[in-house]
Design a protein around this motif. Structure first.
Motif, mmCIF file in Angstrom:
data_model
loop_
_atom_site.group_PDB
_atom_site.id
_atom_site.type_symbol
_atom_site.label_atom_id
_atom_site.label_comp_id
_atom_site.label_asym_id
_atom_site.label_seq_id
_atom_site.Cartn_x
_atom_site.Cartn_y
_atom_site.Cartn_z
ATOM 1 N N ILE A 145 40.880 36.516 47.975
ATOM 2 C CA ILE A 145 40.771 37.485 49.229
ATOM 3 C C ILE A 145 39.579 38.257 49.267
ATOM 4 O O ILE A 145 38.740 38.189 50.557
ATOM 5 N N ILE A 146 39.991 39.061 48.008
ATOM 6 C CA ILE A 146 38.580 40.116 48.399
ATOM 7 C C ILE A 146 37.876 40.075 46.716
ATOM 8 O O ILE A 146 38.712 40.505 45.894
ATOM 9 N N PRO A 147 36.783 39.694 46.489
ATOM 10 C CA PRO A 147 36.219 39.029 45.424
ATOM 11 C C PRO A 147 36.034 40.389 44.788
ATOM 12 O O PRO A 147 35.586 41.720 44.852
ATOM 13 N N GLN A 148 35.971 40.516 43.523
ATOM 14 C CA GLN A 148 35.143 41.660 42.789
ATOM 15 C C GLN A 148 33.481 41.075 42.043
ATOM 16 O O GLN A 148 33.915 40.875 41.707
ATOM 17 N N ASP A 149 32.980 42.859 42.190
ATOM 18 C CA ASP A 149 31.444 42.077 41.595
ATOM 19 C C ASP A 149 32.099 42.129 39.856
ATOM 20 O O ASP A 149 32.898 42.482 39.688
ATOM 21 N N ALA A 150 30.359 42.327 39.231
ATOM 22 C CA ALA A 150 29.872 42.167 38.059
ATOM 23 C C ALA A 150 31.281 43.745 37.491
ATOM 24 O O ALA A 150 31.263 43.584 36.282
ATOM 25 N N PRO A 160 41.015 46.686 40.727
ATOM 26 C CA PRO A 160 39.600 47.228 41.395
ATOM 27 C C PRO A 160 39.675 48.592 40.496
ATOM 28 O O PRO A 160 39.796 49.913 40.531
ATOM 29 N N ALA A 161 38.068 48.567 39.806
ATOM 30 C CA ALA A 161 37.224 49.239 39.444
ATOM 31 C C ALA A 161 37.289 50.641 40.678
ATOM 32 O O ALA A 161 37.802 51.903 40.226
ATOM 33 N N ASP A 162 36.937 50.265 41.635
ATOM 34 C CA ASP A 162 36.481 51.180 42.651
ATOM 35 C C ASP A 162 37.557 52.461 43.245
ATOM 36 O O ASP A 162 38.331 53.328 44.028
ATOM 37 N N PHE A 163 39.011 51.758 42.133
ATOM 38 C CA PHE A 163 40.590 52.334 42.573
ATOM 39 C C PHE A 163 41.247 53.116 41.340
ATOM 40 O O PHE A 163 42.321 53.998 41.516
ATOM 41 N N ARG A 164 40.903 52.865 40.627
ATOM 42 C CA ARG A 164 41.472 53.789 39.235
ATOM 43 C C ARG A 164 40.471 55.001 39.358
ATOM 44 O O ARG A 164 39.523 55.469 40.025
ATOM 45 N N ARG A 165 41.838 56.153 38.893
ATOM 46 C CA ARG A 165 41.618 56.992 37.720
ATOM 47 C C ARG A 165 41.633 58.231 36.795
ATOM 48 O O ARG A 165 42.130 57.616 36.846
ATOM 49 N N ALA A 219 46.587 53.870 44.002
ATOM 50 C CA ALA A 219 47.436 52.435 44.561
ATOM 51 C C ALA A 219 47.367 52.009 46.092
ATOM 52 O O ALA A 219 47.608 51.290 46.358
ATOM 53 N N PHE A 220 47.487 53.338 46.505
ATOM 54 C CA PHE A 220 47.251 53.634 48.085
ATOM 55 C C PHE A 220 46.094 52.997 48.717
ATOM 56 O O PHE A 220 46.278 52.482 49.588
ATOM 57 N N GLY A 221 45.650 53.939 48.333
ATOM 58 C CA GLY A 221 44.019 52.239 48.794
ATOM 59 C C GLY A 221 43.464 51.981 48.487
ATOM 60 O O GLY A 221 42.902 50.796 49.075
ATOM 61 N N ALA A 222 44.344 51.058 47.308
ATOM 62 C CA ALA A 222 43.960 49.486 46.943
ATOM 63 C C ALA A 222 45.053 48.765 48.055
ATOM 64 O O ALA A 222 44.724 47.570 48.663
ATOM 65 N N PHE A 223 46.647 49.430 48.128
ATOM 66 C CA PHE A 223 46.975 49.029 49.150
ATOM 67 C C PHE A 223 46.582 48.698 50.375
ATOM 68 O O PHE A 223 46.274 47.600 51.677
#
Length: 381
Positions: A293-298, A332-337, A347-351
């Motif tokens: 649905i939403i691919p991840q980059d490298a 996803p890496a952009d939602f890790r803390r 997780a809320f941002g990713a949801f």
């Protein structure tokens, strides 16, 4: 799920609240208009639907009655079971037939000789397997946390529960439904159906018999059936009318029944409009890996979403992707803390990002987080 779902009339009622996701619900609404989705037993479920992945597996060892009960208590809309058979043909709830990581079987010297190396769906595995144990033998084992280094708090509950049979889960769901005055929804997966059929342990007929015994075989039953093998869903559709979902792994993979049958199609073919149209002929929806649905980059960051949600809805299919977990290592890496892979990330941002695509539901190990995220997305909190 490999990588480590219900609008209808309720979707039309929820369009105003779904905001960014509402536009893509047209396909599902069309399905309701022609009588398909609303007649497939999905009435009354919220959108997006929260599915307790293997129960509340973020907090209790997966596929135990303790995990299922906590998921129900936390408010999950549906609770998932994965089914594999015992040597004597009973269906039990395990993510895999290899029970090495999810039970204390290695601590039982009487079963040391059962350790074996097998090829399951083309992959070589060494461990202990349910099909080599009778139910009575399996019941002498205790369940434990599958990923103890990641979920150290779950190890507190190691040994608290036995491996449940699906019949026990059905009885539990019936009892909980009576207590609560509403049905308990279940989401049931046939695991490795081609492999087990070749062993003389076909899953579908056994599952259908149990569903009929508990009145969960009808099109309005509070149950979803799911499988990574389309032929398993096709076989089940001939036995029961229960709503169903075809699960989809990574784009470059092939369902194992396709491998066995010499069907060259990959998941990438199945998520094209023609593939979706084909699946719509025998199932109610798809359960895609979130990356479809939403691919991840490298670097592991979320990129631009695909057209899968729009295309699936246009074919009249529901979408219940998998799996959201709270830990950094699964996000996803952009939602890790922070730097601790086992700590919780955003997780809320990713949801929110996934809900904005217009999906109809989502599998989550942490259904309480998913429910709060849904409330926020719908403007309820």
């Amino acid at each position: 799920m490999q990588q480590e779902m219900q609008p209808g009339r309720r979707a039309l009622l929820g369009v105003a609240a779904l905001g960014a996701g509402a536009a893509v619900l047209g396909g599902a609404g069309t399905a309701a208009a022609d009588g398909r989705a609303t007649d497939r037993g999905v009435r009354g479920l919220p959108v997006p639907t929260v599915i307790g992945h293997r129960g509340a597996s973020g907090y209790r060892p997966e596929h135990t009655l303790g995990s299922y009960q906590l998921a129900l208590d936390l408010g999950a809309d549906i609770i998932e079971q994965d089914l594999v058979p015992t040597k004597d043909g009973h269906l039990v709830c395990r993510h895999e037939n290899d029970i090495t990581a999810t039970t204390d079987v290695a601590d039982h010297p009487e079963f040391a000789s059962r350790k074996a190396t097998k090829k399951v769906d083309g992959k070589s595995l060494t461990g202990w397997f349910t099909e080599d144990f009778t139910l009575a033998e399996l019941k002498t084992l205790r369940a434990k946390e599958r990923i103890p280094k990641t979920r150290q708090h779950n190890t507190l509950y190691d040994g608290r529960w036995a491996v449940p049979t699906f019949q026990e889960v059905l009885r539990w769901a019936d009892e909980q439904g009576r207590r609560r005055g509403r049905p308990v929804w279940l989401y049931v997966e046939t695991k490795h159906p081609t492999y087990f059929r070749k062993l003389g342990l076909g899953l579908e007929e056994r599952l259908a018999k149990l569903l009929r015994a508990h009145g969960r075989h009808r099109k309005d039953s509070p149950t979803f059936l799911q499988s990574f093998e389309p032929s398993s869903i096709q076989r089940l559709r001939k036995l029961v009318s229960t709503p169903s979902i075809v699960l989809l792994d990574a784009a470059d993979t092939r369902p194992y029944d396709f491998v066995e049958a010499g069907d060259p199609r990959t998941v990438a073919d199945l998520v094209k409009p023609e593939g979706l149209k084909w699946m719509a002929g025998f199932t109610d929806g798809i359960g895609p890996w979130l990356n479809l649905i939403i691919p991840q980059d490298a670097k592991g960051n979320l990129g631009k979403e695909t057209t899968l949600v729009k295309d699936a809805h246009a074919a009249g299919l529901l979408l219940h992707p998998y799996t959201m977990r709270n830990e950094n290592s699964f996000l996803p890496a952009d939602f890790r803390r922070g730097t601790d892979p086992n700590a919780y990330g955003d997780a809320f941002g990713a949801f929110k990002r996934y809900f904005e695509t217009g999906i109809d539901g989502i599998f989550s190990d942490n259904c309480d987080t998913a429910l709060l995220a849904r409330d926020a997305f719908l403007g309820k909190s």
